[in-house]
Design a protein around this motif. Structure first.
Motif, PDB file in Angstrom:
ATOM      1  N   VAL A 201       0.838  -1.200   0.000  1.00 47.56           N
ATOM      2  CA  VAL A 201       0.000   0.000   0.000  1.00 47.56           C
ATOM      3  C   VAL A 201       0.878   1.257   0.000  1.00 47.56           C
ATOM      4  N   GLU A 202       1.944   1.257   0.788  1.00 46.24           N
ATOM      5  CA  GLU A 202       2.838   2.413   0.818  1.00 46.24           C
ATOM      6  C   GLU A 202       3.523   2.610  -0.537  1.00 46.24           C
ATOM      7  N   ARG A 203       3.896   1.527  -1.177  1.00 48.70           N
ATOM      8  CA  ARG A 203       4.522   1.610  -2.496  1.00 48.70           C
ATOM      9  C   ARG A 203       3.550   2.187  -3.520  1.00 48.70           C
ATOM     10  N   MET A 204       2.274   1.824  -3.420  1.00 48.18           N
ATOM     11  CA  MET A 204       1.277   2.376  -4.332  1.00 48.18           C
ATOM     12  C   MET A 204       1.127   3.882  -4.147  1.00 48.18           C
ATOM     13  N   LEU A 205       1.227   4.336  -2.906  1.00 47.44           N
ATOM     14  CA  LEU A 205       1.182   5.782  -2.663  1.00 47.44           C
ATOM     15  C   LEU A 205       2.344   6.498  -3.351  1.00 47.44           C
ATOM     16  N   LEU A 207       3.989   5.425  -6.025  1.00 50.81           N
ATOM     17  CA  LEU A 207       3.777   5.383  -7.471  1.00 50.81           C
ATOM     18  C   LEU A 207       2.729   6.402  -7.900  1.00 50.81           C
ATOM     19  N   LYS A 208       1.693   6.548  -7.099  1.00 46.79           N
ATOM     20  CA  LYS A 208       0.652   7.520  -7.439  1.00 46.79           C
ATOM     21  C   LYS A 208       1.198   8.939  -7.380  1.00 46.79           C
ATOM     22  N   ALA A 209       2.028   9.225  -6.380  1.00 45.06           N
ATOM     23  CA  ALA A 209       2.600  10.562  -6.268  1.00 45.06           C
ATOM     24  C   ALA A 209       3.558  10.869  -7.414  1.00 45.06           C
ATOM     25  N   SER A 210       4.189   9.835  -7.972  1.00 45.83           N
ATOM     26  CA  SER A 210       5.123  10.036  -9.081  1.00 45.83           C
ATOM     27  C   SER A 210       4.429  10.127 -10.431  1.00 45.83           C
TER      28      SER A 210
END
Length: 542
Positions: A201-205, A207-210
């Protein structure tokens, strides 16, 4: 009046496609194609204006002058010319569009270092293994926040009872956050679900921010063509396709994973969906139509939804395969491979299991790039007692009833579904609150039975090996093996239902006299020295 010929439809002479709309006029020398692409209507208007601005009496070039010059080569059919197309009516040629490469695609073959992970017969990396261990140094007492997880996720983990990370979590979370492929092996009850759920979930955050999820926010027009006189009434939001996928071998394990992943994902605004078989498919389709970020399911139902064109995996950047070895044992190797091929090529892959062996080599070799391996001791915990009772056939039922009353919360494992039903009925007749769990039951019945056992409304759960992996119930005090397992791996998974998260547990195996030698060999392979290996009769003190 319209005219029709054999070659198709011919528009009438008075047909004006943009009637009533004033075409845009461009000044001489102005580029009619603005940056970012021009509207087709404006482009046609630009052509008209350019032709009207030409000096009177000037005619277009003769047909012979439009032909290529002598010595030039004509392009073959299907071949595109590298030269820019000539401009029409004095308009500059539109530059060719340059597409930037996708950041999520795998590197070229000459830049990709292939790493093949080979396990020996004992589950240890073989001498030819090129998989690497992590070179990160993490403090032994590091918290979830120090490992890189955000405040919302850390707070949700505390509500789930995870205040401090376990060893497998401390080892894998930094590598998952770094986008590295991970092979994680740890005994049952060691916290593998949180080890991949929280950093996913943290990794998805990140990726979304990038900007990796920018396509979700772009609205798109309806594909239905508009009739003459109709107007576009607006745009609708694009359906949000999943960005992460978690595969589990059984329905119970998928539901168990969702109970952990869902609160973590919802704390940061992501949504999950359970896609498992044995339940109606329509609610799952409706959930996908509303938009899902993380999909958790079994290979069979996921493949079914993909074939129905209801599930699109082409934007999945992170894939988790839980209990990878058991997935291969159940015959899901090829379905898992087909599913992984539908995801983004070069995406992040995470494989977790209590035991990793040669069966997962095919998945590791094809899909994982230079994986980092983290292993935690796979043997049973030291605070779990192991005892073996040799029982006569005519005494077995009475012994099982005595063992079911020995502890308050007990799981009894059987080999077949029919025997699980018989044992559950026998315990109910003896006044013991029990429920059965096996593959012949409908999914709703299985969930109700497991909920009754989890909530304390039933003291004994009689189950086949469908409950041997991934099922987590707090405070299981005793595991009784009414039918001894054939493999050490199955024994470890059954025993892992008790003694979880640092609690004490007990495992009692009931065997006939003819199984003594095979049982000793299995225990030696599992690395377990039982406290008691003796004959037992009903009424004997435990």
């Amino acid at each position: 009046m319209t005219q029709r010929k054999k070659r198709g439809y011919k528009a009438p002479g008075n047909y004006e496609p943009y009637r009533g709309k004033k075409p845009r006029r461009f000044a001489r020398g102005e580029d009619p194609a603005p940056r970012g692409g021009a509207d087709p209507r404006d482009e046609n208007a630009g052509r008209k204006s350019a032709s009207r601005d030409e000096p009177a009496g000037r005619k277009s070039a003769p047909r012979d002058e439009r032909r290529p010059a002598a010595g030039s080569k004509r392009t073959q059919r299907g071949e595109r010319s590298s030269a820019p197309a000539p401009s029409r009516a004095g308009r500059p040629a539109k530059p060719a569009e340059v597409r930037e490469p996708r950041t999520t695609s795998s590197p070229p073959p000459h830049q990709r270092s292939a790493r093949v992970f080979t396990f020996g017969a004992d589950g240890e990396p073989g001498p030819q293994s090129s998989a690497r261990g992590s070179d990160r140094t993490i403090p032994a007492d590091a918290s979830f926040a120090e490992l890189g997880l955000g405040g919302n996720i850390v707070r949700t983990l505390g509500e789930l009872g995870a205040d401090r990370p376990f060893p497998i979590q401390s080892a894998t979370i930094p590598d998952v956050l770094a986008g590295t492929d991970v092979l994680g092996r740890g005994r049952t009850g060691s916290g593998k679900t949180i080890a991949f759920a929280a950093p996913l979930v943290e990794r998805m955050l990140h990726l979304k921010a990038s900007g990796a999820f920018a396509a979700d926010a772009a609205p798109h027009k309806s594909k239905a063509p508009l009739k003459r006189g109709e107007r576009q009434r607006g745009t609708r939001a694009r359906t949000r396709n999943p960005k992460a996928l978690i595969l589990a071998p059984t329905r119970e394990l998928a539901l168990q994973i969702d109970r952990t992943v869902q609160p973590i994902a919802r704390s940061v605004g992501f949504y999950t969906a359970q896609l498992v078989g044995g339940v109606p498919i329509d609610p799952q389709i409706h959930a996908l139509e509303r938009g899902i970020d993380i999909v958790i399911g079994t290979p069979g139902r996921i493949q079914d939804l993909v074939q129905r064109r209801k599930l699109d995996l082409r934007e999945v950047l992170i894939t988790v395969v839980d209990e990878a070895d058991h997935m291969c044992e159940l015959g899901f190797l090829e379905p898992v491979q087909r599913i992984l091929r539908d995801t983004v090529r070069g995406g992040q892959r995470l494989l977790f299991s209590a035991t990793l062996d040669r069966d997962v080599d095919a998945i590791v070799e094809e899909f994982l790039r230079n994986p980092v391996v983290h292993e935690v001791a796979s043997e049973a915990p030291e605070d779990t007692r192991h005892r073996v009772f040799v029982v006569l056939r005519e005494h077995k039922d009475d012994v099982l009833v005595q063992l079911a009353r020995h502890r308050r919360r007990t799981i009894v494992f059987t080999r077949t579904r029919a025997y699980a039903e018989r044992v559950a009925g026998m315990l109910a007749d003896a006044g013991v609150r029990s429920v059965a769990l096996h593959g012949d039951l409908k999914q709703a019945v299985r969930e109700r039975g497991l909920a009754k056992f989890s909530e304390g409304k039933a003291d004994v759960l009689v189950a086949t090996d469908v409950a041997a992996r991934g099922i987590h119930v707090d405070d299981v005090e005793l595991v009784v093996q009414a039918d001894p397992p054939d493999e050490a791996k199955t024994y470890l998974h059954r025993a892992g239902r008790t003694g979880r998260a640092g609690n004490r547990g007990e495992v009692i195996t009931v065997i006939p006299r003819t199984r003594q030698k095979r049982t000793r060999e299995m225990l030696d392979e599992a690395g377990i020295e039982p406290e008691v290996f003796q004959d037992f009769v009903p009424g004997q003190q435990l």
